[in-house]
Design a protein around this motif. Structure first.
Motif, short mmCIF file in Angstrom:
data_model
loop_
_atom_site.label_atom_id
_atom_site.label_comp_id
_atom_site.label_asym_id
_atom_site.label_seq_id
_atom_site.Cartn_x
_atom_site.Cartn_y
_atom_site.Cartn_z
N GLU A 291 0.85 -1.19 0.00
CA GLU A 291 0.00 0.00 0.00
C GLU A 291 0.89 1.24 0.00
OE1 GLU A 291 -0.69 0.42 4.83
OE2 GLU A 291 -2.29 -0.40 3.58
N ILE A 292 0.31 2.36 -0.47
CA ILE A 292 1.01 3.65 -0.44
C ILE A 292 0.17 4.62 0.37
CG2 ILE A 292 2.30 3.36 -2.58
CD1 ILE A 292 0.10 4.89 -4.02
N ASP A 293 0.85 5.57 1.01
CA ASP A 293 0.11 6.50 1.87
C ASP A 293 -0.56 7.63 1.10
OD1 ASP A 293 2.47 7.69 1.17
OD2 ASP A 293 2.87 8.58 3.14
N LYS A 294 -0.18 7.83 -0.17
CA LYS A 294 -0.83 8.87 -0.99
C LYS A 294 -0.62 8.53 -2.46
CE LYS A 294 1.97 11.70 1.08
NZ LYS A 294 2.73 12.87 1.58
N SER A 295 -1.58 8.90 -3.28
CA SER A 295 -1.49 8.63 -4.72
C SER A 295 -1.28 9.90 -5.53
CB SER A 295 -2.77 7.93 -5.20
OG SER A 295 -3.90 8.72 -4.92
N GLU A 296 -1.32 11.06 -4.88
CA GLU A 296 -1.08 12.34 -5.56
C GLU A 296 -0.24 13.22 -4.66
OE1 GLU A 296 -3.80 16.09 -6.84
OE2 GLU A 296 -4.42 14.16 -7.70
N LEU A 297 0.83 13.76 -5.21
CA LEU A 297 1.72 14.61 -4.43
C LEU A 297 2.49 15.52 -5.37
CD1 LEU A 297 4.89 12.62 -3.33
CD2 LEU A 297 3.28 11.76 -5.03
N LYS A 298 3.23 16.44 -4.80
CA LYS A 298 4.05 17.36 -5.59
C LYS A 298 5.46 16.82 -5.72
CE LYS A 298 1.40 21.43 -4.23
NZ LYS A 298 1.42 22.77 -3.57
N ALA A 299 6.14 17.26 -6.75
CA ALA A 299 7.53 16.85 -6.97
C ALA A 299 8.37 17.22 -5.76
CB ALA A 299 8.08 17.50 -8.23
N ASN A 300 9.31 16.33 -5.41
CA ASN A 300 10.23 16.48 -4.28
C ASN A 300 9.57 16.25 -2.92
OD1 ASN A 300 12.49 17.10 -5.93
ND2 ASN A 300 11.73 19.19 -6.13
N ASP A 301 8.27 15.90 -2.91
CA ASP A 301 7.65 15.46 -1.66
C ASP A 301 7.85 13.95 -1.51
OD1 ASP A 301 6.86 17.99 -1.13
OD2 ASP A 301 4.75 17.72 -1.66
N ALA A 302 7.67 13.45 -0.29
CA ALA A 302 7.94 12.03 0.00
C ALA A 302 6.66 11.21 -0.01
CB ALA A 302 8.65 11.88 1.34
N ILE A 303 6.78 9.97 -0.41
CA ILE A 303 5.69 9.01 -0.40
C ILE A 303 6.22 7.71 0.21
CG2 ILE A 303 6.20 8.23 -2.76
CD1 ILE A 303 3.27 7.65 -3.14
N THR A 304 5.38 7.01 0.97
CA THR A 304 5.80 5.77 1.64
C THR A 304 5.12 4.57 0.99
OG1 THR A 304 6.12 6.90 3.75
CG2 THR A 304 5.91 4.52 3.82
N LEU A 305 5.94 3.63 0.55
CA LEU A 305 5.44 2.36 0.03
C LEU A 305 5.67 1.30 1.11
CD1 LEU A 305 4.49 0.34 -2.19
CD2 LEU A 305 6.89 0.22 -2.92
N LYS A 306 4.57 0.68 1.56
CA LYS A 306 4.66 -0.32 2.63
C LYS A 306 4.33 -1.70 2.06
CE LYS A 306 2.79 -1.43 7.21
NZ LYS A 306 1.84 -1.00 8.27
N ILE A 307 5.28 -2.62 2.19
CA ILE A 307 5.07 -4.01 1.80
C ILE A 307 4.95 -4.84 3.07
CG2 ILE A 307 6.02 -6.01 0.60
CD1 ILE A 307 7.37 -4.17 -1.34
N LYS A 308 3.83 -5.55 3.20
CA LYS A 308 3.54 -6.31 4.42
C LYS A 308 3.57 -7.80 4.11
CE LYS A 308 0.03 -6.72 8.07
NZ LYS A 308 -1.29 -6.24 8.53
#
Length: 585
Positions: A291-308
């Motif tokens: 799962e990812i914590d967000k699907s839309e963001l601005k360039a140079n912002d961080a996104i977290t990909l969680k594999i369980k």
């Protein structure tokens, strides 16, 4: 006000009475036919009019025998008294089976209180036990049990060691732990309390002294060596049998006995061939999701990909996944967290959290990750995939994403064009000046002079460092201090068990980092293999393995002078790391 106080006292008395319970205990469960059993009923109050149960299937030897005890305490200027009333019975079971003792009744402050029924398992006694009573081996021994005997590489087993005794033991100490060559080991927490256990009609006091999860790392017939325990047995002094006061003093002798468990043979089969591409040794029953914590963001912002990853098996040995992200994403090393139960034999969880930073504007997709495992129950390879994730990256607030993206795209398109190699060279003569020639020679010889000066300085600086070996020694000691930093902290905290666990981890971690050995291949055989390959001295190799064994034993063995032992082990660990570093350089 008086009415309020009266109501409060009444409520307190009702709550006090309702809180009383009649508890029942048995000193033997299971018990043997004809054996004497003590049954006790207790209530934390002054009881009256006790009504005992009917003991069907038992012979009543004595009871009910009532007794009471009182205790007083004075805390913060307030006195408190407690009264306990006990009713006891001595019984002897007449037959085998599970016998039920019904509820008993007692009255406290005119309130009826009932106990819970209790069931006692009755077993047949061994009539030949008296003939073998004098043999140590029949009264004191170690049993070893494995959850499985036939497994595949990567599959786990639970090995349990139990101490069984009918003797009076003063002390026990682990003499030697089994060598587990070919297995990865995870020790489980155990309780050293003795419990009653009937084996083949003979009652023993039994305690679990070691319980480990073993993961097979190679195929073949693997042998788990015996475990040895040193026992101090109390033996009554026969010369003082006629002395009526002998029992009030330490009138016994101590006898030392070393007992061993039997060895275990485990048959390990190789994983079926052909192994699918992308299989990295995961064995068990697993499920994977992402799962990812967000699907839309601005360039140079961080996104977290969680594999369980959830399930049972060698989940603790599974390394972080290599995920495929778009080229415009910056990927950081994952944060790994887990909840491992019984070394992975019960449903466990392992999470991998990847921090991703998209640098440029656009629409991207994180592809599905393919996870392949082997299920030993179905004897098949299982292929699972996480879902794909679509991400929309917007232009950053300072427009860095769009500008940089344009320039990068321009560079990539230019890579498609290759210019022709020039076949002719135009040379022309420049004016030679003496100043230019002098600068040329200075720049040419200056680096050589700097290198010579640096070497000369190190040689003449031997007053501070007697030799080059001393310099290497300092570097090696820095490495040792870094690895053993946490262990030194445990000495300050007097944390005996965690100290030896940390020393063991540090030695294994140093070996894995120095020789680039994967966790699944960490065995004492691999230490010998890599030490021999790198020309490490035999003395250093034997000392390294011996120190790991000593740490394993020390974690379970009692010690009278713990702080001194921790200090000496720490010094030996530092020396052996320094020794190995010196052998390598």
């Amino acid at each position: 006000m008086k009415r309020f106080i009266g109501i409060s006292i009444l409520v307190f008395c009702i709550a006090f009475c309702s809180a009383q319970t009649l508890t029942v205990t048995s000193d033997k469960n299971p018990a043997l036919v004809g054996e004497q059993i003590l049954i006790k009923y207790s209530v934390n109050a002054k009881g009256k009019n006790f009504i005992g149960p009917t003991f069907t299937g038992f012979k009543l030897l004595s009871g009910p025998n009532s007794s009471s005890s009182s205790s007083y305490s004075f805390v913060n200027g307030k006195s408190k008294s407690e009264v306990t009333t006990t009713y006891s019975y001595y019984l002897s079971p007449l037959k085998e089976g599970t016998l039920i003792i019904p509820s008993a009744t007692v009255f406290v402050n005119d309130k009826e209180i009932n106990s819970e029924p209790v069931s006692i398992k009755i077993l047949k006694a061994n009539t030949q036990q008296k003939q073998k009573n004098n043999s140590i081996s029949n009264n004191l021994y170690i049993s070893v049990k494995s959850s499985k005997r036939n497994i595949t590489v990567g599959e786990q087993i639970i090995v349990t060691y139990k101490l069984h005794t009918r003797l009076d033991l003063e002390n026990t100490e682990l003499s030697s732990l089994p060598n587990l060559n070919g297995f990865w080991k995870k020790d489980l927490e155990t309780s050293s309390r003795f419990k009653r256990e009937v084996i083949n009609g003979v009652p023993y006091n039994t305690a679990v002294i070691k319980k480990s999860v073993l993961t097979a790392q190679k195929s073949g017939e693997l042998i788990i060596d015996p475990m040895q325990v040193s026992c101090s047995i109390r033996i009554a002094n026969q010369n003082n049998r006629r002395d009526p006061f002998a029992n009030f003093f330490n009138s016994y002798n101590t006898r030392e006995e070393i007992i061993s468990s039997k060895s275990l043979k485990i048959n390990v089969k190789e994983l079926p061939n052909p192994k699918p591409e992308g299989f990295f040794g995961a064995v068990g029953n697993f499920k994977i999701s992402s799962e990812i914590d967000k699907s839309e963001l601005k360039a140079n912002d961080a996104i977290t990909l969680k594999i369980k990853l959830t399930g049972t098996g060698n989940i603790e040995l599974i390394e972080p996944f290599k995920i495929n992200c778009p080229d415009d994403f910056e990927v950081y090393d994952p944060k790994v967290s887990d909840k491992i139960f019984e070394g992975g034999n019960k449903r466990s969880i392992k999470n991998f959290e990847y921090l991703l930073i998209p640098r440029f504007k656009g629409n991207y997709e994180i592809p599905a990750y393919e996870f392949i495992s082997y299920n030993p129950k179905t004897k098949k390879y299982v292929n699972q995939k996480t879902k794909k994730h679509s991400i929309k990256v917007l232009e950053s607030d300072n427009n860095e994403g769009s500008k940089t993206s344009f320039s990068q795209q321009k560079i990539e398109s230019s890579k498609k064009d290759i210019n022709y190699i020039k076949t002719t060279t135009l040379l022309y003569k420049k004016n030679n000046k003496k100043d230019n020639v002098l600068i040329y020679y200075i720049l040419f010889f200056l680096p050589i002079l700097i290198i010579i000066f640096n070497k000369t300085y190190k040689i003449f600086n031997s007053g501070k460092s007697n030799s080059l070996s001393d310099y290497k020694h300092k570097v090696a000691r820095k490495i040792a201090n870094k690895k053993l930093k946490k262990a030194k902290q445990y000495i300050k905290e007097n944390n005996y068990e965690n100290f030896f666990e940390e020393i063991e981890k540090s030695l294994w971690g140093y070996f894995a980092d120095k020789f680039k050995v994967e966790i699944i291949h960490l065995t004492k055989d691999s230490i010998e293999e890599y030490f021999n390959k790198n020309n490490i001295s035999v003395e250093a190799k034997e000392k390294f393995i011996s120190l790991i064994n000593e740490c394993e034993i020390a974690r379970y063995a009692p010690s009278s002078n713990k702080n001194q032992k921790m200090t000496s082990i720490l010094e030996e660990a530092e020396k052996i790391i320094v020794n190995v570093e010196a052998n390598l350089k």
